[in-house]
Design an enzyme around this catalytic site. Structure first.
Site, short mmCIF file in Angstrom:
data_model
loop_
_atom_site.label_atom_id
_atom_site.label_comp_id
_atom_site.label_asym_id
_atom_site.label_seq_id
_atom_site.Cartn_x
_atom_site.Cartn_y
_atom_site.Cartn_z
N ARG A 186 0.19 -21.56 20.75
CA ARG A 186 -0.71 -21.09 19.71
C ARG A 186 0.06 -20.29 18.66
O ARG A 186 -0.22 -20.38 17.47
CB ARG A 186 -1.80 -20.21 20.35
CG ARG A 186 -2.81 -19.63 19.38
CD ARG A 186 -3.72 -20.67 18.80
NE ARG A 186 -4.78 -20.10 17.98
CZ ARG A 186 -5.58 -20.81 17.22
NH1 ARG A 186 -5.46 -22.13 17.18
NH2 ARG A 186 -6.53 -20.24 16.50
N GLY B 54 0.76 -27.28 11.86
CA GLY B 54 -0.03 -28.39 11.36
C GLY B 54 0.34 -29.76 11.90
O GLY B 54 -0.02 -30.78 11.30
N GLU C 215 -10.63 -22.94 11.15
CA GLU C 215 -11.66 -22.90 10.10
C GLU C 215 -11.22 -23.69 8.87
O GLU C 215 -12.02 -24.41 8.26
CB GLU C 215 -11.96 -21.45 9.70
CG GLU C 215 -12.65 -20.62 10.77
CD GLU C 215 -11.70 -20.09 11.83
OE1 GLU C 215 -12.17 -19.53 12.83
OE2 GLU C 215 -10.47 -20.23 11.68
#
Length: 413
Positions: free
Chosen positions: A266, A307, A60
Site C-alpha cells: 500500500r 498506478g 477516490e
C-alpha cells in the site's frame, strides 16, 4: 464550534513547516508542489465553466476517472479541476494525460487559504467524493453560492457517531451539501439522520472501471517471464502482511516449483524494509522499478511504483487484499474482481462490508486467517463470467451517476 475548529487549525498551521519537512523526509510530499496545500497554485485557470472534483487519495481519484473522461468531451465545460491530498494519487492522475483536467493538492481547510483557492479557481460546481467533509470549505462554497455535491458518499456507523456528538455543528456543515449520492443503504440512512437536503442512492461508483487498456498492459518482456510461472498477487498490503504472504509462498512452493508471488504494498516507500525482511526468509526478491529481465529464480516480485496495480491484477487468478489481516478495515477488492480473480481477505473488512457481501454471494471471495488456509485456497484459473457480471453492475452505476450529474450541470450552466 466552527470558531474552535479554526483555532485548532491555526495551531496546526504554526507547526505546519515541521510537519511538511517530516513528510518530505518520508517521501509523502512532492518536493515543490507541497505549496499548493497553502493555495499557491501552479496551474492556470482557463476562461469558461469549471467543475471541481475532490477525493482524498488513489481509490477516490480512480473511481472518478471514467467521469472525468466523459466530461473531457463536454463542450460547455472548459476546464476540470481535480484535487487530492496524497502524493500517490497525484502520480496516478498524471498517467492519464488529460487535456482539460488538471490536478492540484487540496488546500488546508483554513479560511484565508480556502478563500484564496476559491477566488482563483472559481468553480461552477464542486463535487466531493466519499467521506471528504471539510467544514471551512463547505462554509465558503455555501457563501459563494457554489453548488456542492457529495458523490459516492460513505458514512459508517463509527463516523456517524462522531458527527452526532456535535449535532448542531454537523447539521450546519452537512446542510451546506445540495445533493448527496450515497454508495450504499447504510450511508443513505445516516445521511438522512443528518438531515441532508437531498439524498439519492445510486450504488458504489467503485464498481465502474476505467477502460484505459494502454495503461494496463505489462511490458512484453515481463509478460513473457510471468507466462512461464504460476502467479498470484498480494495487493495493497500493510506492515506484517507481506511476511504473512511470504509464509504462504513458502507453503505453496513445496508443491509448485515455478511459483511467483507478486506483492504490491500500500505504501511503496516501505519497499526496502519489505525486501530485507523477505530476503531473511531465504527467498529471492526482485523489485519492479529496477526492471529485472530474468525471473527464472525469483520467489517474490515487489511492485514499488504508482498506478500499476491493475496490470498485475490482469494476470493473476488469485488476489489477497491487504489491510484485512491487520485491523485497517481492508482495501477495495473490486478492481481484482473485475479482472476475474478469486479474492482472499482477512477478518477485518469493515471499510467494504457491502462489497464483500456481494462478492461472497457470488462465491468469489473467501476469508482467511492463516498462511496455511490461504495456500490451500489459491488457484490459477480466472472466472471471466463473474468479471463480466461485476463490469455490468459498474456500467449501470456509472450511467445513473452521469445522468444525475448531467441534470445538475444543465441546471447550473
Amino acid at each position: 464550534m466552527f470558531l474552535i475548529y479554526q483555532l485548532l487549525l491555526s495551531l496546526a498551521l504554526v507547526f505546519s513547516p515541521l510537519i511538511i519537512i517530516y513528510r518530505l523526509f518520508k517521501n509523502k510530499e512532492h518536493e515543490t508542489r507541497f505549496v499548493e496545500k497553502f493555495s499557491f497554485n501552479n496551474k492556470k485557470r482557463i476562461n469558461g465553466k469549471l467543475i471541481w472534483f475532490h477525493g482524498a487519495s488513489v481509490g477516490e481519484i480512480l473511481s472518478i476517472i471514467p467521469i472525468v473522461k466523459y466530461y473531457e468531451k463536454h463542450k460547455k465545460i472548459k476546464q476540470i479541476l481535480v484535487t487530492s491530498s496524497t502524493l500517490s494519487s497525484a502520480k496516478v492522475f498524471e498517467k492519464f494525460k488529460f487535456k482539460k483536467a488538471v490536478h492540484q493538492f487540496y488546500p488546508i481547510d483554513y479560511h484565508f487559504i480556502n478563500k484564496k483557492f476559491l477566488n482563483f479557481w472559481k468553480p461552477n460546481l464542486a463535487i466531493f467524493i466519499e467521506s471528504e467533509i471539510w467544514p471551512c470549505m463547505f462554509n465558503l462554497l455555501d457563501k459563494k453560492k457554489i453548488p456542492l455535491v457529495l458523490l459516492n458518499a460513505r458514512i459508517t456507523n463509527k463516523t456517524y457517531k462522531k458527527w452526532s456528538k456535535l449535532k448542531k455543528f454537523s447539521r450546519s456543515i452537512f446542510g451546506k451539501i445540495n445533493v448527496s449520492f450515497p454508495q450504499n443503504k447504510e450511508t443513505k440512512y445516516y445521511l438522512n439522520k443528518l438531515k441532508l437536503k437531498k439524498v439519492k442512492e445510486l450504488g458504489n461508483l467503485k464498481f465502474a472501471e476505467d477502460s484505459s487498456n494502454h495503461l494496463d498492459k505489462i511490458p512484453k518482456y515481463l509478460k513473457r517471464e510471468f507466462n512461464k510461472k504460476k502467479v498470484w498477487v498480494a495487493s495493497s498490503t500493510h506492515k506484517d502482511e507481506e511476511i504473512f504472504c511470504a509464509e504462504t509462498h513458502l507453503k505453496l512452493k513445496k508443491k509448485i516449483s515455478n511459483l511467483v508471488t507478486i506483492i504490491i504494498p500500500r505504501h511503496v516507500h516501505r519497499v526496502n524494509e519489505i525486501s530485507d525482511k523477505i530476503k531473511s526468509m531465504n527467498l529471492v526478491v526482485k523489485i519492479h522499478s529496477l526492471k529485472p529481465k530474468n525471473l527464472s529464480n525469483v520467489d517474490i516480485y515487489i511492485v514499488d511504483t504508482f498506478g500499476e496495480t491493475k496490470k498485475f491484477h490482469e494476470i493473476a487468478s488469485s488476489v489477497f487484499l491487504g489491510g484485512s489481516i491487520i485491523n485497517r478495515g481492508g482495501q477495495n477488492p473490486l478492481e481484482a474482481a473485475r479482472c476475474g480473480a478469486k479474492i482472499f481477505h482477512g477478518p477485518n473488512t469493515d471499510n467494504f462490508k457491502d462489497i464483500y457481501k456481494l462478492l461472497n454471494t457470488l462465491k468469489i471471495s473467501y476469508k482467511i486467517n492463516s498462511p496455511e488456509r490461504l495456500a490451500k485456497l489459491i488457484t490459477f484459473k480466472k472466472n471471466k463470467n463473474i468479471a463480466n457480471k461485476i463490469k455490468l453492475i459498474g456500467n449501470t452505476i456509472l450511467k445513473k451517476t452521469l445522468n444525475e450529474l448531467n441534470l445538475l450541470i444543465k441546471n447550473e450552466f
